[in-house]
Design a protein around this motif. Structure first.
Motif, PDB file in Angstrom:
ATOM      1  N   UNK B 332       8.271  -2.083 -10.219  1.00  0.00           N
ATOM      2  CA  UNK B 332       7.850  -1.175  -9.240  1.00  0.00           C
ATOM      3  C   UNK B 332       7.063   0.010 -10.249  1.00  0.00           C
ATOM      4  N   UNK B 333       7.369   0.222 -11.567  1.00  0.00           N
ATOM      5  CA  UNK B 333       7.027   1.234 -12.315  1.00  0.00           C
ATOM      6  C   UNK B 333       6.039   0.806 -12.997  1.00  0.00           C
ATOM      7  N   UNK B 334       5.651  -0.522 -13.210  1.00  0.00           N
ATOM      8  CA  UNK B 334       4.393  -0.958 -13.869  1.00  0.00           C
ATOM      9  C   UNK B 334       3.541  -0.880 -12.804  1.00  0.00           C
ATOM     10  N   UNK B 335       3.848  -1.448 -11.510  1.00  0.00           N
ATOM     11  CA  UNK B 335       2.721  -1.353 -10.443  1.00  0.00           C
ATOM     12  C   UNK B 335       2.386  -0.050 -10.137  1.00  0.00           C
ATOM     13  N   UNK B 336       3.467   0.755 -10.097  1.00  0.00           N
ATOM     14  CA  UNK B 336       2.988   2.214  -9.857  1.00  0.00           C
ATOM     15  C   UNK B 336       2.646   2.689  -8.391  1.00  0.00           C
ATOM     16  N   UNK B 337       2.802   3.831  -7.935  1.00  0.00           N
ATOM     17  CA  UNK B 337       2.312   4.383  -6.875  1.00  0.00           C
ATOM     18  C   UNK B 337       0.857   5.329  -6.999  1.00  0.00           C
ATOM     19  N   UNK B 338       0.562   5.213  -8.223  1.00  0.00           N
ATOM     20  CA  UNK B 338      -0.642   6.185  -8.762  1.00  0.00           C
ATOM     21  C   UNK B 338      -1.964   5.948  -7.847  1.00  0.00           C
ATOM     22  N   UNK B 339      -2.264   4.495  -7.649  1.00  0.00           N
ATOM     23  CA  UNK B 339      -3.325   4.245  -6.969  1.00  0.00           C
ATOM     24  C   UNK B 339      -3.435   4.875  -5.563  1.00  0.00           C
ATOM     25  N   UNK B 340      -2.337   4.655  -5.046  1.00  0.00           N
ATOM     26  CA  UNK B 340      -2.238   5.213  -3.732  1.00  0.00           C
ATOM     27  C   UNK B 340      -2.545   6.560  -3.650  1.00  0.00           C
ATOM     28  N   UNK B 341      -1.788   7.315  -4.634  1.00  0.00           N
ATOM     29  CA  UNK B 341      -1.932   8.749  -4.562  1.00  0.00           C
ATOM     30  C   UNK B 341      -3.261   9.274  -4.688  1.00  0.00           C
ATOM     31  N   UNK B 342      -3.817   8.661  -5.739  1.00  0.00           N
ATOM     32  CA  UNK B 342      -5.370   8.758  -6.005  1.00  0.00           C
ATOM     33  C   UNK B 342      -6.261   8.569  -4.847  1.00  0.00           C
ATOM     34  N   UNK B 343      -6.158   7.448  -4.396  1.00  0.00           N
ATOM     35  CA  UNK B 343      -6.751   7.406  -3.067  1.00  0.00           C
ATOM     36  C   UNK B 343      -6.788   8.340  -1.899  1.00  0.00           C
ATOM     37  N   UNK B 344      -5.353   8.736  -1.873  1.00  0.00           N
ATOM     38  CA  UNK B 344      -5.109   9.681  -0.763  1.00  0.00           C
ATOM     39  C   UNK B 344      -5.806  11.202  -0.974  1.00  0.00           C
ATOM     40  N   UNK B 345      -5.554  11.407  -2.165  1.00  0.00           N
ATOM     41  CA  UNK B 345      -6.230  12.583  -2.709  1.00  0.00           C
ATOM     42  C   UNK B 345      -7.889  12.740  -2.582  1.00  0.00           C
ATOM     43  N   UNK B 346      -8.151  11.585  -3.126  1.00  0.00           N
ATOM     44  CA  UNK B 346      -9.689  11.692  -3.224  1.00  0.00           C
ATOM     45  C   UNK B 346     -10.283  11.702  -1.540  1.00  0.00           C
TER      46      UNK B 346
END
Lengths: 216, 1255
Positions: B332-346
């Motif tokens: 989970x840490x490797x895959x990460x939630x970052x992309x999702x958050x970046x998408x939302x923010x953008x």
């Protein structure tokens, strides 16, 4: 990490409190204490991981217990992590380049998770030989630095810490304070510097985040 | 370089199209994705469920031989043998299953007899088995002496028959090691009996009267011959006539690795870190409709991508060998939630006014490059990991790669679609919310007002002008955080409920596990109804488990190695059980038939699955990752006749039932310590005691908690609007913790005089200037609330030629209004309005009563003819308002009336009775009542003085007015005279700044005019400070010349109209619709910086003496700037829709937006501290009283907040009249008075206690 989570103030929720309550020295002290407890906790947990592989650094008499290592090891780790965690933001300030890269708690959590994962890998994964193990761990540690830090000062400090810590363990081993079950390189495990490096980066990351949360 | 650029463009375009697609067809795409996930997870069904349960494998017992050590079958080869079936097992287990009963049952037998003599037979059997080894001489050298472990119930008595016979309390002995708490693993009784507890039949209350137990033999090696002969002999000795057991198969049980605490702690730690990571990540999601929904979607995305990766790997023949639970957090840490958050923010940061589809597409395409880059980097890192050539890492990397790809797939299809749905929902919700606020205050208000109104009259505090902040106890409550926690607990009654639930569970456990508890009690209930009768039951001595302290521990008296020799001396073996003959006494119950069914064959299955590991762990042998082989059971049936049962009886067994028959037996044990002979009733008493105690404890706890709750929470806590509150409960202003302090009510000073909504407000602390849409300006004394001057609207002068016809427009409107809305009006207005007369006729003189009230200086009973809720479009250009009303122009008749102002409390209109009827002939009198106005300098106005007032500033006693016609006027506030005007440019003045002698006017065409004011006498505010409200003492004589000189013009300061203008610290800041801000120096009107950073028109600007500049725009963003350097300090997305106003204190920035939210930001970090939800239409009403006190407006009330903590301090209701109206504007005066704008009227509120708080 439980202590770290409860004690470290979230920047959003307690912003006004921190700025109004803590003076500079109190601020420093709180951060030190938090870092100390994080270090102790991580030392205990990671030691447990090592025990499972029977490569424990410490007398294996009381293996079943959590507090199986010699009593002075967790406090030492705690102190070291407090020092490192305070040193990183301090050096950042002196160099005049505040660390801006991924300054969020989620990123810090990710870093800690990867650090535990590196330890886990070193403890659980069967490698063919020790060189392979060491190389893999070194690559992983550098990857950790690249992913979460990317600052030259962080890298330098990490390397220095790894060198110093390895030296200290080497000295301790020579003096017979403790020994390894299966040393492979000059009486110590060859992967030790990698772990120290990754640990230094991790603690520095936490320390920076704490400093950022408390200082503004 | 160009390649990268092109690639980037391509990717961005592709993402844009994809975003459009996702937002256009959300439902089909989500369905498709769900199907994909399900399809990919399908192979997972074949995987064994993870767990530590044992696995079985059965082989026939015929020509069995242990499997070879080295597995000979190839890994790829299909084989029916499991992988673990390699090598010899840890042990072979032979169970000899004994079923025994006393038959025929005799009436005078005791319940103890059911198991006492059957158990005694165990000793015989054990010796038989031991001797069998010795009997078979040929086998003697085959059987190793140490190779056999023999367990039987006899071990309770150290395999000593004498001890058993002397034991007065068998059940006590058996149960002495039973744990009191719930136990899932095998207990000692289970181990020795070899059958589950309820099957053993060793209990006083069994109905079946059949005892079963096993004798367990554990061999290290398998000797078919020995086992066969043992089986044959036992079957011969104790035949089981109706036994149908087929002893055919050997069951091998493999035990998996057990997870110990040492392994669990790191695992738990990693999971805690994982959850902390997820928590901190999802906390960053903001500005969406449902934060939790999106967080859930993000987690679902990551989890299902993991599942998909495992499923896909399984599909392609890659079986996972890693421990899934261990590597899962790292994955989970490797895959990460970052992309999702970046998408939302953008996506969220795209302009709100765009269509949802376009927003999604834009957000996606702007982040496409970074997403692709990150993904490529991660794949690269993982590929490097793959080449470490360590199998475990390779496998991890493979999983991670597949996981990453499927995660990307899900992000693009699933999460984007969910996000688009969310954003669409948000927009809908926004629309729904905005609609009523635009059509603010509908005319139809609830009808039930009169009753409530009466009540409020009764409760109104007697001191009208003071706000008593809450009692000290209340005010202290908000300070410590822990009290809030207690409040929270108390409000949810969490502790109470937990303790109650805990008590119930505890009582349940106690009752259930107590040996003399519910189980036995229930059993007794059943037995009492049996034919046996109570006689045998009640007097049973059951010394419940009390044993002498010196009692040796009988557990695990495993046979020593030389046990066989010992048993040789004993000659008890081989005693055949006598077939159940007729016993003395009538047999009155059916013979319990000993039957063997197929269920007996595998009785061990009913044992706890930890039975064997527990047994072996006592001998320090672990079964983890090893297996044992269970041999088919040997059935043994024992039938005892009553005589034998009586012989085996212990003297104490039947003591209270009937006299002991053989007192001599077991003499030496008579003197042995005995538990007090409590009767069977003991069990019941214990039960009741426990129940009563538990109940009492529970009640005491509940009472204690109730008391605590009462003590900690005052009575009115949590019900601030006790009784029929004015707001519904959901609307109560409350802080984050749901703490809503009690509201108070005061009567404010109501300033009436405007007939239309007040648009501009300005004050310098002493005077207050207001301007309504109709265009007339009132000057009020900020201390007393008296109307000092009324400056009427200059329009329509041509018609009247006399006085100011400021009411023309209103009368038009009223006429057209009363024509339309006349019928509704009486319905809702009478209770509120103290109008002494009936409903106004829809005729032209409906406004006549206004006249009388206007003259009345206290203005307290002015009727409001205009609906306050009238949706008044802000027609800035007054001329455009001429509507096609009725063709008459009555304004000329009435306008003279309105020349009356505060200066001239003419007596004549007051004498006029309110006349309900239309009375055109009144005009001449009206004309005559206002002669004092005629000589006023206002007469000198030029006819061209037209245009509505767009901006207003007040300083000293001078009012600066900017009109839509581009005319700048300077008025004397006290006398209401025009001092000078300037009319060079015809572009409307949108904003004004009046800073000591300097006037800056911003115009609609984007130009900026700097004026300087030159007076004959020094313009000193001190001259009239402290002056009371007497209108008769002017500061300036009319002879003072005030001239307004245009000093400088910046012709094209902005491309578009200037919307915001502020000046402080020698700087002037303009904000315009062209998305930029400009900073000018005041002295020489030199442009210092042009600040770019907003993506929408600037709506508001703030600058203060500390050179901090904040700006808010239509894009909902707030930017903080450094005025010295012109750099942007921070940028935050604050509101959905426009930012309507902005202020700063030393530590925070306060912004309000069209979304009716007031947000408080940390000034240095730009982090949002908290936000306050406002009532509809009150969004922009806020004022800062001091650095830590904020006042906001609501529906007919103002609320005070502590800025540092975000606590609601108090809500003050402002009288009855303004009840239904939202506070449009709030102006904080220097003397801690607050002016609230409720539509057409102003309220002046004094907050003396706020001053106290400041000190």
């Amino acid at each position: 990490m439980a202590e770290g989570k409860t004690e470290s103030p979230g920047p959003k929720k307690r912003g006004p409190y921190i700025s109004s309550v803590t003076s500079r020295s109190v601020n420093l002290m709180i951060r030190g204490v938090v870092l100390f407890f994080i270090g102790v906790f991580l030392a205990l947990v990671l030691n447990l991981l090592q025990i499972q592989r029977n490569v424990t650094l410490f007398p294996p008499d009381v293996i079943a217990s959590i507090f199986s290592s010699a009593w002075w090891v967790p406090p030492c780790c705690g102190t070291a992590s407090a020092v490192i965690g305070l040193l990183y933001p301090c050096i950042d300030r002196h160099l005049g380049e505040p660390h801006k890269f991924k300054r969020e708690w989620s990123s810090v959590m990710r870093c800690v998770a990867v650090f535990v994962g590196i330890n886990h890998a070193s403890a659980k994964v069967d490698f063919d030989n020790n060189i392979q193990l060491s190389l893999t761990l070194a690559a992983l540690s550098i990857g950790l630095w690249w992913t979460f830090d990317r600052s030259r000062s962080g890298f330098g400090l990490g390397v220095g810490i790894a060198f110093l810590a390895t030296l200290v363990t080497q000295l301790l081993v020579y003096n017979g304070v403790y020994q390894y079950t299966s040393p492979d390189f000059l009486y110590v495990r060859s992967w030790l510097p990698c772990i120290f490096f990754a640990g230094g980066i991790t603690m520095g990351n936490i320390g920076r985040q704490l400093a950022m949360a408390e200082q503004p | 370089m160009t390649l990268t650029e092109r690639l980037r463009e391509k990717i961005s375009q592709a993402f844009y199209n994809h975003g459009l697609l996702c937002a256009s067809y959300p439902i089909p795409i989500i369905l498709f994705t769900g199907l994909c996930i399900l399809a990919c997870c399908c192979p997972l069904l074949k995987l064994p469920l993870p767990g530590t349960g044992p696995v079985e494998f059965t082989t026939p017992v015929k020509d069995y031989s242990p499997p070879p050590v080295a597995s000979d079958h190839k890994p790829g080869e299909p084989s029916e043998r499991p992988e673990w079936y390699v090598g010899a097992p840890v042990a072979y287990i032979q169970q000899i299953f004994v079923k025994s009963s006393v038959s025929p049952w005799h009436k005078n037998l005791l319940a103890v007899d059911v198991f006492r003599s059957p158990l005694s037979r165990a000793f015989q059997l054990v010796e038989e088995i031991r001797n069998h080894v010795l009997r078979d001489r040929k086998l003697r050298n085959l059987l190793p002496e140490h190779g056999c472990l023999l367990l039987s119930p006899g071990n309770f008595w150290q395999n000593d028959r004498e001890r058993f016979h002397a034991d007065p309390d068998i059940i006590g002995t058996i149960h002495q090691h039973e744990p009191k708490t719930l136990q899932t693993s095998a207990t000692l009784k289970d181990l020795l009996f070899g059958v589950p507890g309820k099957y053993s039949g060793v209990s006083l209350y069994t109905r079946k009267r059949m005892v079963s137990y096993t004798i367990t033999l554990v061999f290290q090696r398998y000797h078919a011959k020995f086992l066969g002969s043992l089986r044959a002999r036992l079957m011969l000795l104790h035949p089981s006539p109706n036994c149908t057991l087929r002893a055919e198969s050997l069951v091998h049980v493999h035990f998996k690795e057990e997870i110990g605490i040492a392994e669990l702690i790191p695992l738990v730690t990693t999971y805690i870190i994982l959850f902390a990571y997820i928590y901190f990540s999802t906390r960053k999601i903001d500005m969406v409709k449902s934060k939790w929904g999106l967080a859930l979607a993000a987690v679902v995305t990551v989890l299902s991508s993991l599942l998909m990766s495992v499923g896909l790997c399984t599909l392609f023949g890659l079986t996972p060998t890693l421990n899934g639970g261990e590597i899962f957090p790292y994955l989970v840490v490797v895959i990460g939630l970052e992309n999702v958050l970046v998408l939302t923010k953008s996506v969220v940061s795209t302009p709100v006014d765009l269509e949802v589809k376009l927003r999604i597409a834009q957000g996606l395409s702007s982040e496409s490059w970074s997403i692709m880059k990150n993904m490529a980097t991660e794949l690269g890192i993982i590929l490097i990991g793959y080449f470490t050539l360590v199998p475990a890492i390779q496998e991890f990397c493979l999983f991670a790669v597949v996981g990453l790809v499927s995660d990307f797939f899900l992000q693009m299809l699933f999460f984007t679609t969910v996000l688009s749905i969310d954003i669409r929902r948000m927009e809908l919700a926004d629309l729904n919310k905005r609609l009523p606020s635009e059509a603010c205050l509908p005319p139809a208000k609830p009808v039930g007002r009169p009753a409530r109104f009466e009540r409020q009259l009764a409760v109104r505090p007697s001191t009208p002008h003071t706000i008593t902040l809450q009692p000290s106890s209340f005010r202290n409550l908000r300070l410590p955080k822990r009290l809030r926690v207690i409040y929270f607990l108390a409000r949810t009654r969490l502790a109470q409920r937990l303790i109650m639930a805990g008590t119930v569970v505890w009582i349940g456990i106690l009752v259930y596990t107590d040996p003399a508890g519910l189980r036995t009690y229930l059993a007794a209930q059943v037995t009492e109804q049996s034919p046996l009768g109570e006689g045998a039951l009640t007097p049973m001595p059951v010394p419940s488990g009390v044993l002498p302290a010196s009692h040796p521990d009988p557990a695990f008296s495993i046979f020593p190695a030389d046990a066989p020799k010992l048993s040789e001396n004993q000659t008890l073996l081989g005693e055949p059980p006598e077939p159940g003959g007729p016993a003395e006494g009538a047999q009155d119950s059916p013979v319990p038939e000993v039957t063997w069914g197929p269920e007996d064959e595998e009785l061990w299955r009913k044992l706890s699955f930890r039975h064997w590991p527990t047994l072996f762990s006592y001998y320090n042998i672990t079964l983890a990752k090893r297996y044992i082989s269970l041999l088919p059971v040997i059935p043994v049936t024992l039938r005892l006749n009553p005589r034998e049962a009586l012989e085996g009886r212990h003297p104490q067994d039947g003591r209270s039932a009937w006299p002991p028959r053989r007192p001599g037996l077991g003499g030496p044990w008579e003197a042995g310590p005995r538990a007090p002979g409590t009767a069977q009733a003991h069990g019941d008493v214990t039960l009741y005691k426990v129940a009563a105690l538990g109940l009492a404890a529970g009640m005491v706890l509940v009472l204690l908690l109730l008391c605590l709750y009462r003590v900690l929470c005052p009575r009115n806590y949590g019900q601030p609007g006790s009784g029929p509150g004015r707001r519904r409960r959901g609307e109560l202003p409350c802080d984050d913790y749901g703490y809503a302090p009690p509201e108070t009510e005061i009567v404010p000073l109501v300033l009436r005089g405007h007939l239309m909504d007040i648009e501009c407000l300005a004050s310098d602390g002493m005077l207050l200037v207001s301007c309504c849409l109709a265009g007339h300006v009132c000057v009020w004394d900020a201390q007393t609330g008296d109307c000092l001057t009324r400056i009427p609207r200059p329009g329509q002068r041509r018609d009247s030629g006399v006085g100011s016809a400021f009411e023309a427009q209103e009368s038009w409107e009223r006429l057209s209004d009363s024509g339309k809305g006349g019928p509704e009006e009486p319905g809702d207005s009478p209770p509120l309005r103290h109008r002494p007369r009936g409903p106004p006729p829809p005729a032209l003189f409906g406004d006549q009563p206004d006249l009388t009230c206007l003259i009345d200086t206290n203005f307290s009973a002015q009727p409001r003819l205009l609906e306050p809720a009238q949706p008044e479009p802000r027609h800035r250009a007054g001329c455009s308002r001429a509507r096609d009303g009725p063709g008459y122009d009555f304004s000329r008749l009435v306008q003279r009336v309105y020349q009356e102002d505060g200066l001239a409390p003419g007596p004549a209109p007051a004498l006029r009775p309110p006349s309900p009827g239309p009375g055109p002939p009144l005009t001449p009198e009206e004309d005559g009542v206002c002669p004092p106005e005629k000589g006023s300098p206002s007469l000198a106005w030029a006819p061209s003085a037209d245009g509505s007032i767009w901006s207003l500033e007040l300083q000293g006693s001078l009012i600066v007015v900017g009109r839509s016609s581009g005319r700048l006027e300077v008025w004397d506030a006290i006398e209401g005279t025009l001092r000078c005007s300037s009319e060079e440019v015809s572009s409307g003045i949108t904003a004004l700044v009046f800073l000591d002698k300097r006037i800056v006017a911003a115009r609609l065409n984007g130009s900026l005019d700097f004026f300087s004011l030159e007076t004959g006498t020094a313009l000193s505010p001190l001259q009239f400070r402290g002056r009371s409200s007497s209108p008769a003492s002017p500061v300036y004589s009319s002879s003072d010349t005030v001239t307004c000189r245009l000093t400088h013009t910046v012709p094209c300061a902005h491309q578009k109209p200037i919307t915001a203008l502020k000046a402080a610290a020698g700087r002037l800041v303009t904000g315009s619709q062209d998305h930029t801000l400009r900073v000018f120096r005041l002295e020489d009107s030199c442009c210092l910086f042009t600040l770019q950073g907003h993506s929408g028109a600037i709506t508001t600007v703030y600058i203060d003496q500390t050179m901090v500049l904040a700006s808010g725009g239509q894009d909902g963003a707030i930017c903080l700037w450094d005025v010295l350097t012109g750099s942007r300090v921070s940028h935050m997305f604050a509101h959905r829709g426009d930012v309507t106003s902005l202020t700063c204190t030393t530590s925070c920035v306060i912004s309000s937006g069209l979304d009716d939210l007031i947000s408080i930001w940390d000034r240095s970090t730009g982090i949002k501290l908290y936000s306050i939800q406002q009532d509809l239409g009150c969004g922009a009403s806020l004022g800062v009283i001091s650095d830590n006190l904020l006042v906001t407006g609501g529906q007919g009330c103002v609320s005070f907040w502590d800025l540092n903590y975000g606590d609601l301090l108090q809500t003050v209701y402002l009288g009855k009249n303004s009840e239904a109206q939202p506070t449009r504007q709030i102006l904080v005066l220097d003397n801690a008075a607050i002016v609230c704008n409720f539509g057409s009227e102003l309220s002046l509120v004094y907050v003396p206690s706020v001053l106290e708080k400041l000190d």
